[in-house]
Each structure stands twice: as C-alpha cells, then as structure tokens.
Design a protein around this motif. Structure first.
Motif, PDB file in Angstrom:
ATOM      1  N   ALA A 126      -6.201 -12.641  -3.335  1.00 63.87           N
ATOM      2  CA  ALA A 126      -5.647 -11.789  -4.398  1.00 63.87           C
ATOM      3  C   ALA A 126      -6.301 -10.407  -4.396  1.00 63.87           C
ATOM      4  O   ALA A 126      -5.680  -9.406  -4.789  1.00 63.87           O
ATOM      5  N   ASP A 127      -7.571 -10.341  -3.933  1.00 66.08           N
ATOM      6  CA  ASP A 127      -8.248  -9.040  -3.884  1.00 66.08           C
ATOM      7  C   ASP A 127      -7.555  -8.084  -2.917  1.00 66.08           C
ATOM      8  O   ASP A 127      -7.571  -6.863  -3.119  1.00 66.08           O
ATOM      9  N   ARG A 160       0.846  -1.209   0.000  1.00 63.70           N
ATOM     10  CA  ARG A 160       0.000   0.000   0.000  1.00 63.70           C
ATOM     11  C   ARG A 160       0.876   1.252   0.000  1.00 63.70           C
ATOM     12  O   ARG A 160       0.623   2.207  -0.733  1.00 63.70           O
ATOM     13  N   VAL A 189      -4.261  -8.091  -2.333  1.00 64.14           N
ATOM     14  CA  VAL A 189      -3.062  -7.621  -3.042  1.00 64.14           C
ATOM     15  C   VAL A 189      -3.449  -6.430  -3.924  1.00 64.14           C
ATOM     16  O   VAL A 189      -2.779  -5.397  -3.942  1.00 64.14           O
ATOM     17  N   GLU A 190      -4.573  -6.580  -4.637  1.00 68.03           N
ATOM     18  CA  GLU A 190      -5.027  -5.507  -5.523  1.00 68.03           C
ATOM     19  C   GLU A 190      -5.415  -4.262  -4.727  1.00 68.03           C
ATOM     20  O   GLU A 190      -5.124  -3.124  -5.128  1.00 68.03           O
ATOM     21  N   ASN A 196       2.407   1.697  -3.452  1.00 67.11           N
ATOM     22  CA  ASN A 196       1.392   2.180  -4.393  1.00 67.11           C
ATOM     23  C   ASN A 196       1.176   3.682  -4.249  1.00 67.11           C
ATOM     24  O   ASN A 196       1.038   4.410  -5.235  1.00 67.11           O
ATOM     25  N   GLY A 233      -2.751  -1.931  -5.993  1.00 64.11           N
ATOM     26  CA  GLY A 233      -3.448  -1.248  -7.081  1.00 64.11           C
ATOM     27  C   GLY A 233      -3.687  -2.135  -8.286  1.00 64.11           C
ATOM     28  O   GLY A 233      -4.392  -1.744  -9.224  1.00 64.11           O
ATOM     29  N   HIS A 234      -3.091  -3.329  -8.294  1.00 66.43           N
ATOM     30  CA  HIS A 234      -3.311  -4.279  -9.395  1.00 66.43           C
ATOM     31  C   HIS A 234      -2.883  -5.675  -8.912  1.00 66.43           C
ATOM     32  O   HIS A 234      -2.268  -5.814  -7.853  1.00 66.43           O
ATOM     33  N   GLN A 235      -3.202  -6.683  -9.684  1.00 66.30           N
ATOM     34  CA  GLN A 235      -2.813  -8.054  -9.332  1.00 66.30           C
ATOM     35  C   GLN A 235      -1.308  -8.262  -9.554  1.00 66.30           C
ATOM     36  O   GLN A 235      -0.681  -7.525 -10.320  1.00 66.30           O
ATOM     37  N   ALA A 236      -0.754  -9.274  -8.884  1.00 72.46           N
ATOM     38  CA  ALA A 236       0.646  -9.652  -9.102  1.00 72.46           C
ATOM     39  C   ALA A 236       0.756 -11.167  -8.949  1.00 72.46           C
ATOM     40  O   ALA A 236      -0.090 -11.796  -8.298  1.00 72.46           O
ATOM     41  N   TYR A 244      -1.984 -11.290   3.059  1.00 74.77           N
ATOM     42  CA  TYR A 244      -2.853 -11.609   1.914  1.00 74.77           C
ATOM     43  C   TYR A 244      -2.950 -13.125   1.675  1.00 74.77           C
ATOM     44  O   TYR A 244      -3.252 -13.573   0.590  1.00 74.77           O
TER      45      TYR A 244
END
Length: 480
Positions: free
Chosen positions: A190-191, A134, A193-194, A137, A198-201, A180
């Motif tokens: 995974a949500d 976070r 992480v996003e 990001n 700010g996005h998936q990895a 996570y």
C-alpha cells in the motif's frame, strides 16, 4: 460437469468461447470489436466500451445453459473509481508513453531498480498501473484526489457482471502486474500506491486460483478472472519445464516456475500465474519488427517472402550476424543502442544471407532471454512459440536448434478465452465438490506441430555461439 464460458476482453475486441467443462472442447464462439470513439487517445478508454462489446459478443443466446464464466482481460489497464464506484476518468490502458517520466521518477523515489525488484519483483515500466498512478498524480491531480478505488480491467468486468457488489476481487496473476503487489510475499504494498497516487486507495481482495468471485442473481458462477498473459498460459496448459515465446513486434519469454524470482537487474518481471505457481517473464524490444525491417530493406512485400528467401541460405548466414537492437533493447539493457550487422564479405553480401541473418538474429535475441531464465534455475524442456510469425518456415527450421529444446507451434486459437473458461470450470468443479481446489481440470492440449532439434542441434548451437561472440565483442558484459 456441464458447460462453461471464457471471455477475453483484449485491447480491441471481446471474444467469448463456450466449452465443455470436462474436456475443454469449444462448442460455440462469439466476437465483437470494442466501439471506438472518434478523437479519443488510444491510451484513454471508457470502460463502458468493454461492456458494450461483451453484450454484442454474447448475443444470440450464446450463454444459454452456461453454468460458470471466467474473465480474462488486457493487462496494465487501470480503472480509477471514486467513492461511489463511478469512473473518475477514462481507463488508462496499454503501453502509455506519457508515463515514461513517471516511471523514472518512481524508480528514483524508492531508491533504484534493486529496491523495486526486492519490493514487488519488477521495476516500473511506462505501461504498469503503478506508473500510470504516478502520472495521474502529477498531471491530473484533481482526478487523482477523487480516486478512492483501483481496479484493473478484469477486476472491473467481474465486478460489473456481479452487479457491482461491495466486495471487489482480483487474482494473483492480475495483481502481480500492478507494481504494487508482490508475487513473492502474496501481499499488497500500500505504501507504493501512496508513493504513486499521493494517498491510499481501496484495493481489490486477492482470491485463490480456484475461488469464485461470486454468483450473479441469475445463478451464473463467476470465477476469479486473470490477466491475458496468465489466461493464455492456462489455456495452453503449460506447466513446469515449459516456456512460451511470443513473437509480436517485440518479444517475450515466460516460463512456469515454483517460486518467485527476484532479479535486481530488472530483466525478469516476476509475475504469478493462474494456478498458484509463478510466471517469470523476460521481454525483448525487437522481434517481428526485425523481420519487417529486413523485408523492407530487401524490397519484399511480406514476411512469407522473407522466409522463403532465408531458406535459400544456410545456418549461420555465411557469417552474417545481426544484433537486432533496432529500438534499443531491454534484454540486455541497452536502451540507446542500434542494430549491428557484422561479417560482411563479398560472398555473404547476398539477399538470402541477410534474410537468414534477420531470422537468426531475432531468434538468438529471444534465446538470450530464455538463457536469463535458465540462468536462474528455470527448467526449459520445450518451448511453445506463439504469433503469426511462428508459422513461417524459416522460424520453424531454426528455432529448435537455436533454443536447444523441443519447439511446439500450437494452432492459432483464442487461448486467453480458453484459459478463462478452464478457470471457470475449475471454480465450478470446486463449488460442486467434484474438483480439488489445488488441481485444475485436465483439458485436452492444443493441436500443435512439434519440432525437435535433432541432428541440427550442434549446428544451431554453433550459430548461437557466433551470435554470442559478436554480442560480447560489441557490448562486453551486457549480461553481467
């Protein structure tokens, strides 16, 4: 079975132990400090430093004849990689104070502490990987955007030892500290992480406790690896009925339990261990810092002198009670409070009684943390006490009766490295068909002092009750 090695890459150094795979006897050891670059922030580290010290620690043919190696490493480090597997920026390590605002943001973004406890068994703290994502990001958006793969320190080291294969792995223990991955469900979120990045990895595959991550081109088996906390618990050989109290500046209490504990208050962090069981952890912000503060207040140069002085007092410190919340406190959740000294009378205002109150206050604060676990059904029959302060006579005299359990003080050893070696022996035995994947190798336990509460139990519990009464009067309902 042969010879195995365990590698512990801590925040400051790499230590390697080479062990007999059958007994766990340590045959050889290696050590090297991580190279330190001048001017760099302590919370940002080039992971190549870990490889350099690993190479130095393994020098002189240390690993000759070794058939398998396990990797333990510092927890909470996150290594962001781009799509080609290169580091996007230095690894973010340790208790990163830069991320405190990010932690609060994440708690709010998911709907509060309870939502996080239900989702992954822990509430975001500044040190955790999810919180650092976070921060990344919000503060370094370009680096966050280029981040395609997320690894922790032990994941990255295992991947490097295997020659950077396409498959990247981790274990339950390491994954459970990320914020996570849920120890209760055994699955990534995974949500989250996003939400943080700010996005998936891409996330590493979580493999079983006795699984191998792979084999090097030279034929060296690499086990799953794990975080330092889980490796140390495995190296100590703790099982059901055992708790571990770690005495650092702050304190922690963990215990083995058959199931994940969801704690809506956020006091319990629900981690997984290195065996397939669970490792609920409760932390306090004040442990040895309480003793150091008391020593400075009394004009003493070291903790041994404080301990000797405390032994001239008696249990209960003539009515002096110290609530040791010098840095605020996490258990109970009192972040903005300060320490409290009560029971001052003319006869109690002596240096030895203050020294005793400091030891009793520290240990009662840790007993509170133990009781958080006991209150959730965790069985505690014996308590391993770790850290340099565990050797102090005042700790050893008071701990068994205040904890209400047998206390074990293991001799100082590299338990995280030993745990990593034990994991390597397990993976090797399973690969050879000589060990059951559900049952780790039985290694000899650590050499240790064993202290019983004995006849002091009733006195210790009276001291503990005196402490609880003061805490309840000062902070009513702090543990509700």
């Amino acid at each position: 079975m042969g010879i195995v090695a365990g590698l512990d890459s801590s925040p400051d150094f790499t230590r390697i132990v080479v062990c007999d795979a059958d007994t766990g006897a340590v045959l050889k050891q290696g050590y090297a400090a991580h190279p330190v670059e001048g001017g760099g922030r302590a919370s940002d580290v080039d992971p190549q430093a870990w490889l350099l010290s690993l190479g130095e620690a393994a020098g002189g043919g240390l690993l000759e004849g070794v058939q398998a190696i396990g990797v333990s490493s510092q927890q909470n480090a996150v290594v962001p990689l781009d799509a080609q597997g290169n580091t996007v920026r230095p690894a973010m390590v340790g208790g990163d104070k830069r991320a405190q605002v990010a932690a609060a943001d994440l708690v709010d973004a998911l709907g509060g502490r309870e939502a996080w406890a239900q989702a992954v068994g822990c509430v975001p703290q500044a040190a955790q990987p999810v919180t650092k994502l976070r921060w990344l990001n919000k503060t370094e958006p370009d680096a966050a955007l280029r981040t395609a793969v997320l690894l922790q320190a032990h994941d990255w080291l295992v991947w490097q030892l295997l020659g950077r294969p396409v498959r990247r792995t981790t274990d339950r223990g390491g994954a459970s500290g990320t914020g996570y991955w849920s120890a209760a469900t055994g699955a990534y979120r995974a949500d989250l992480v996003e939400l943080a990045l700010g996005h998936q990895a891409m996330l590493p595959e979580v493999i079983g406790p006795s699984d191998a991550a792979g084999t090097t081109p030279e034929g060296l088996l690499i086990s799953a690896g794990t975080g330092e906390t889980m490796a140390a618990a495995f190296g100590l050989g703790i099982g059901l009925g055992d708790a571990v109290v770690s005495l650092g500046a702050s304190g922690s209490v963990m215990a083995v339990h058959p199931e994940a504990l969801v704690d809506n208050s956020g006091m319990i962090t629900s981690l997984a261990d290195a065996t397939g069981m669970h490792l609920p952890v409760v932390t306090t912000l004040n442990a040895v810092r309480t003793l150091r503060g008391a020593a400075e207040m009394l004009g003493l140069n070291d903790l041994e002198s404080l301990s000797e002085l405390a032994m001239k007092s008696t249990p209960g410190a003539h009515g002096l009670v110290l609530l040791p919340y010098l840095e605020g406190e996490r258990t109970p959740n009192l972040p903005h409070t300060a320490g409290t000294l009560t029971g001052l009378r003319r006869e109690s205002m002596k240096p030895e009684h203050l020294a005793r109150a400091a030891f009793e206050g520290m240990l009662c604060g840790l007993a509170d943390a133990l009781d958080v676990l006991r209150g959730r059904g965790v069985e505690v029959r014996r308590v391993f006490v770790l850290g340099a302060a565990a050797e102090l006579s005042a700790v050893q005299a008071a701990a068994p009766a205040l904890f209400g359990a047998q206390v074990v003080v293991p001799q100082p050893a590299d338990y995280a490295a030993i745990g990593a070696a034990r994991q390597a022996a397990w993976a090797l035995g399973v690969s050879q068909g000589t060990l059951d994947p559900r049952t780790p190798p039985m290694w000899q336990g650590p050499a240790a002092q064993v202290l019983e509460p004995g006849e002091e139990l009733a006195v210790g519990q009276a001291v503990r009750q005196q402490y609880v009464s003061v805490r309840e009067q000062t902070y009513p309902g702090a543990f509700r």
